[in-house]
Write a protein that holds these residues in place. Sequence first.
Motif, PDB file in Angstrom:
ATOM      1  N   ILE A  63       0.812  -1.207   0.000  1.00 43.46           N
ATOM      2  CA  ILE A  63       0.000   0.000   0.000  1.00 43.46           C
ATOM      3  C   ILE A  63       0.854   1.268   0.000  1.00 43.46           C
ATOM      4  O   ILE A  63       0.468   2.293  -0.524  1.00 43.46           O
ATOM      5  CB  ILE A  63      -0.967  -0.055   1.197  1.00 43.46           C
ATOM      6  CG1 ILE A  63      -2.261   0.639   0.826  1.00 43.46           C
ATOM      7  CG2 ILE A  63      -0.366   0.501   2.461  1.00 43.46           C
ATOM      8  CD1 ILE A  63      -3.454  -0.192   1.078  1.00 43.46           C
ATOM      9  N   CYS A  81       3.610   1.811  -1.665  1.00 43.64           N
ATOM     10  CA  CYS A  81       3.990   2.169  -3.038  1.00 43.64           C
ATOM     11  C   CYS A  81       2.763   2.589  -3.828  1.00 43.64           C
ATOM     12  O   CYS A  81       2.873   3.149  -4.902  1.00 43.64           O
ATOM     13  CB  CYS A  81       4.620   0.996  -3.759  1.00 43.64           C
ATOM     14  SG  CYS A  81       5.970   0.276  -2.871  1.00 43.64           S
ATOM     15  N   GLY A  82       1.621   2.248  -3.329  1.00 40.88           N
ATOM     16  CA  GLY A  82       0.413   2.695  -4.006  1.00 40.88           C
ATOM     17  C   GLY A  82      -0.228   1.658  -4.887  1.00 40.88           C
ATOM     18  O   GLY A  82      -1.298   1.894  -5.428  1.00 40.88           O
ATOM     19  N   ASP A  83       0.397   0.490  -5.067  1.00 38.49           N
ATOM     20  CA  ASP A  83      -0.329  -0.507  -5.837  1.00 38.49           C
ATOM     21  C   ASP A  83      -0.165  -1.921  -5.309  1.00 38.49           C
ATOM     22  O   ASP A  83       0.877  -2.297  -4.793  1.00 38.49           O
ATOM     23  CB  ASP A  83      -0.046  -0.447  -7.343  1.00 38.49           C
ATOM     24  CG  ASP A  83       1.347   0.043  -7.681  1.00 38.49           C
ATOM     25  OD1 ASP A  83       1.458   0.834  -8.635  1.00 38.49           O
ATOM     26  OD2 ASP A  83       2.304  -0.369  -7.014  1.00 38.49           O
ATOM     27  N   ILE A  84      -1.254  -2.667  -5.429  1.00 34.85           N
ATOM     28  CA  ILE A  84      -1.271  -4.074  -5.028  1.00 34.85           C
ATOM     29  C   ILE A  84      -1.913  -4.860  -6.177  1.00 34.85           C
ATOM     30  O   ILE A  84      -2.970  -4.479  -6.669  1.00 34.85           O
ATOM     31  CB  ILE A  84      -2.076  -4.294  -3.729  1.00 34.85           C
ATOM     32  CG1 ILE A  84      -1.451  -3.479  -2.585  1.00 34.85           C
ATOM     33  CG2 ILE A  84      -2.126  -5.779  -3.365  1.00 34.85           C
ATOM     34  CD1 ILE A  84      -2.234  -3.527  -1.294  1.00 34.85           C
ATOM     35  N   LEU A 121      -7.106  -8.640  -9.638  1.00 37.99           N
ATOM     36  CA  LEU A 121      -7.689  -7.549  -8.855  1.00 37.99           C
ATOM     37  C   LEU A 121      -6.530  -6.601  -8.611  1.00 37.99           C
ATOM     38  O   LEU A 121      -5.465  -7.020  -8.160  1.00 37.99           O
ATOM     39  CB  LEU A 121      -8.263  -8.050  -7.529  1.00 37.99           C
ATOM     40  CG  LEU A 121      -9.507  -8.939  -7.615  1.00 37.99           C
ATOM     41  CD1 LEU A 121      -9.931  -9.377  -6.214  1.00 37.99           C
ATOM     42  CD2 LEU A 121     -10.667  -8.235  -8.308  1.00 37.99           C
ATOM     43  N   THR A 122      -6.707  -5.357  -8.971  1.00 34.13           N
ATOM     44  CA  THR A 122      -5.612  -4.404  -8.820  1.00 34.13           C
ATOM     45  C   THR A 122      -6.060  -3.168  -8.072  1.00 34.13           C
ATOM     46  O   THR A 122      -7.090  -2.571  -8.406  1.00 34.13           O
ATOM     47  CB  THR A 122      -5.038  -4.010 -10.197  1.00 34.13           C
ATOM     48  OG1 THR A 122      -4.422  -5.179 -10.769  1.00 34.13           O
ATOM     49  CG2 THR A 122      -3.989  -2.906 -10.092  1.00 34.13           C
ATOM     50  N   TYR A 123      -5.273  -2.828  -7.056  1.00 34.12           N
ATOM     51  CA  TYR A 123      -5.449  -1.541  -6.379  1.00 34.12           C
ATOM     52  C   TYR A 123      -4.330  -0.675  -6.916  1.00 34.12           C
ATOM     53  O   TYR A 123      -3.153  -0.969  -6.706  1.00 34.12           O
ATOM     54  CB  TYR A 123      -5.321  -1.732  -4.869  1.00 34.12           C
ATOM     55  CG  TYR A 123      -5.070  -0.454  -4.099  1.00 34.12           C
ATOM     56  CD1 TYR A 123      -6.120   0.383  -3.753  1.00 34.12           C
ATOM     57  CD2 TYR A 123      -3.779  -0.080  -3.727  1.00 34.12           C
ATOM     58  CE1 TYR A 123      -5.900   1.559  -3.056  1.00 34.12           C
ATOM     59  CE2 TYR A 123      -3.548   1.092  -3.031  1.00 34.12           C
ATOM     60  CZ  TYR A 123      -4.614   1.911  -2.697  1.00 34.12           C
ATOM     61  OH  TYR A 123      -4.387   3.067  -2.008  1.00 34.12           O
ATOM     62  N   GLY A 124      -4.674   0.329  -7.648  1.00 33.18           N
ATOM     63  CA  GLY A 124      -3.627   1.178  -8.191  1.00 33.18           C
ATOM     64  C   GLY A 124      -4.168   2.147  -9.214  1.00 33.18           C
ATOM     65  O   GLY A 124      -5.380   2.273  -9.409  1.00 33.18           O
ATOM     66  N   CYS A 125      -3.227   2.796  -9.878  1.00 34.82           N
ATOM     67  CA  CYS A 125      -3.584   3.877 -10.778  1.00 34.82           C
ATOM     68  C   CYS A 125      -4.055   3.344 -12.127  1.00 34.82           C
ATOM     69  O   CYS A 125      -4.158   2.136 -12.337  1.00 34.82           O
ATOM     70  CB  CYS A 125      -2.377   4.784 -10.969  1.00 34.82           C
ATOM     71  SG  CYS A 125      -1.013   3.917 -11.752  1.00 34.82           S
ATOM     72  N   ILE A 126      -4.291   4.246 -13.035  1.00 33.91           N
ATOM     73  CA  ILE A 126      -4.747   3.913 -14.385  1.00 33.91           C
ATOM     74  C   ILE A 126      -3.765   2.944 -15.053  1.00 33.91           C
ATOM     75  O   ILE A 126      -4.168   1.918 -15.613  1.00 33.91           O
ATOM     76  CB  ILE A 126      -4.899   5.216 -15.221  1.00 33.91           C
ATOM     77  CG1 ILE A 126      -6.022   6.081 -14.623  1.00 33.91           C
ATOM     78  CG2 ILE A 126      -5.133   4.901 -16.692  1.00 33.91           C
ATOM     79  CD1 ILE A 126      -6.151   7.472 -15.230  1.00 33.91           C
ATOM     80  N   ALA A 127      -2.470   3.253 -14.954  1.00 33.64           N
ATOM     81  CA  ALA A 127      -1.459   2.417 -15.609  1.00 33.64           C
ATOM     82  C   ALA A 127      -1.404   1.027 -14.976  1.00 33.64           C
ATOM     83  O   ALA A 127      -1.200   0.031 -15.683  1.00 33.64           O
ATOM     84  CB  ALA A 127      -0.089   3.086 -15.527  1.00 33.64           C
ATOM     85  N   ILE A 164      -3.841  -0.662 -13.577  1.00 33.94           N
ATOM     86  CA  ILE A 164      -5.010  -1.430 -14.024  1.00 33.94           C
ATOM     87  C   ILE A 164      -4.839  -1.841 -15.493  1.00 33.94           C
ATOM     88  O   ILE A 164      -5.046  -2.995 -15.860  1.00 33.94           O
ATOM     89  CB  ILE A 164      -6.311  -0.616 -13.797  1.00 33.94           C
ATOM     90  CG1 ILE A 164      -6.571  -0.500 -12.278  1.00 33.94           C
ATOM     91  CG2 ILE A 164      -7.506  -1.265 -14.516  1.00 33.94           C
ATOM     92  CD1 ILE A 164      -7.680   0.463 -11.885  1.00 33.94           C
ATOM     93  N   LYS A 204       5.703   5.150 -14.725  1.00 31.12           N
ATOM     94  CA  LYS A 204       4.711   4.110 -14.458  1.00 31.12           C
ATOM     95  C   LYS A 204       5.193   2.716 -14.867  1.00 31.12           C
ATOM     96  O   LYS A 204       4.449   1.748 -14.752  1.00 31.12           O
ATOM     97  CB  LYS A 204       3.408   4.415 -15.216  1.00 31.12           C
ATOM     98  CG  LYS A 204       2.767   5.728 -14.838  1.00 31.12           C
ATOM     99  CD  LYS A 204       2.107   5.660 -13.482  1.00 31.12           C
ATOM    100  CE  LYS A 204       1.270   6.905 -13.248  1.00 31.12           C
ATOM    101  NZ  LYS A 204       0.478   6.812 -12.041  1.00 31.12           N
TER     102      LYS A 204
END
Lengths: 379, 122
Positions: free
Chosen positions: B32, B34-37, B55-61, B63, B100
């Motif tokens: 979390i 780093c901002g993405d899982i 399943l991705t928690y993260g930014c546009i790139a 996903i 990214k």
Amino acid sequence: MNLIYLDNGATTKVDDKVIKKMLPYFNEKFGNASSLHQKGQEARMALEESRRTVANAISAKPSEIIFTSGGSESNNLAIKGVAYEKGRGHIITSKIEHPCVLRTVEELEKKGFEATYIDVDSEGFIDLDQLKNSIRKDTILISVMHANNEIGTIQPIEQIAELCKKHDIIFHTDAVQSFTKIPISVKKLKIDLISFSGHKFHGPKGIGALYIRERIKLKKQMHGGSQERKLRAGTENISGIVGFAEATKIIKNSDIKNMTKLRDKLIDFILNNIDNARLNGSRERRLCNNVNISFDAVEGEAIGGYLDAKGICSSTGSACSSKSLEPSHVLKTIGLTHEEAHGSLRLTLSKYTKEKDIDFVIKVLPDIIKKLRKMSPIK
Amino acid sequence: MMYSEKLMDYFKNPKFAREIKNPSAVAEEGNIKCGDIFKIFLKIKNNKIKDISYLTYGCIAAIAASESFCRIVKGKTIEEAKKVSYEDIKNDLGDVPAIKLHCTHMVIKTFKKAIENYENKN
């Protein structure tokens, strides 16, 4: 698709009246205000008239206003100007200032000045006790922003001004976000320096101003000609200045009321209808156009991406949208975890925001959050 | 920063963003901070990637990179899928902003971990 622009904290649309005022200064009244001939004098008159208008907006004298290229330059000139004029000393600022203030103070630290960065509470209010206790005999400047650009918190600048008056310290405030939205009078408050930026209140980009109280001395940061009381060299941007001045006049009380009403409608809806959402900043002492919410288990840039697909322009304090991959320093300072900062969404309204725009956001946002949460491995 | 049209299309119209019931293997990577899982689900049959999802928690790139990877490897053999590199994702997305690129690496890393989990299990 109808575009709904809710990123007015970043920049605003230039008002048509402003453009109309500016246009003659490109090809008709194009003179250089330093020229003695009639074209020059025409520009000089517009410059001084604009200066009177801006001074009037904050109850200052025209001689106390100088024009700059924008908020960053005004903040740089105010802070470096005081510091280099004094030569040495201690500066106090807050931890949630705009980068152009923080980086400037850090730069001065490298040059031998000392600095204290004051904490803020969970709503973003400066710790006044810490501020008081940080004042030293050699404190030369206190710089605290009027309203925060990310979370909209309005600082108690009245109390800070009093404190500065008592201790005879120069007080600078960055009013880039608040100007025209919150009245400010230099007659009522002992503020010595105030920074403004045209494009945040429906003026053009590339133009700003700095209020400098009489007898406050600054060391110039731009060398050259003797424009702007010898404080800021360079041919004056007359069209920009005229536009800036016009923009200070056009916002109405009803615009502020309307933005406040729509802001509250949006905040209330989100907090009441979307689970695990939190408001960042203060509920009461908040800029009339700022909404900043953190959503659990989703990332802000992705929320913004889906809003954009629906025609809604927003912004976020998420690390993913920053060039450094660091979340917003403001959100971290008010105590948000990385996850909360990543899941932040900022919607900033303007006088052009309509109730139907907010209704549309209300209609699409819950599904976007739901969709992203469904796609998220964090449950 | 600019995203390509294809990257935005993957982000807006994800086909593989879901859970697979009774997967052959699962793996999760990232944190979390780093901002993405990233979480990848695999259904493997006869050495082939029968189905894949994320399943991705993260930014546009993040996903879009997850989506791209799933589109590339579905139907491939495990050996073929292992050879897919971050550059393949980058090329499929029609370029990814430099800042990214770690998202594409993370997807590959998550997949490799899932395969490892699968191979250890079988």
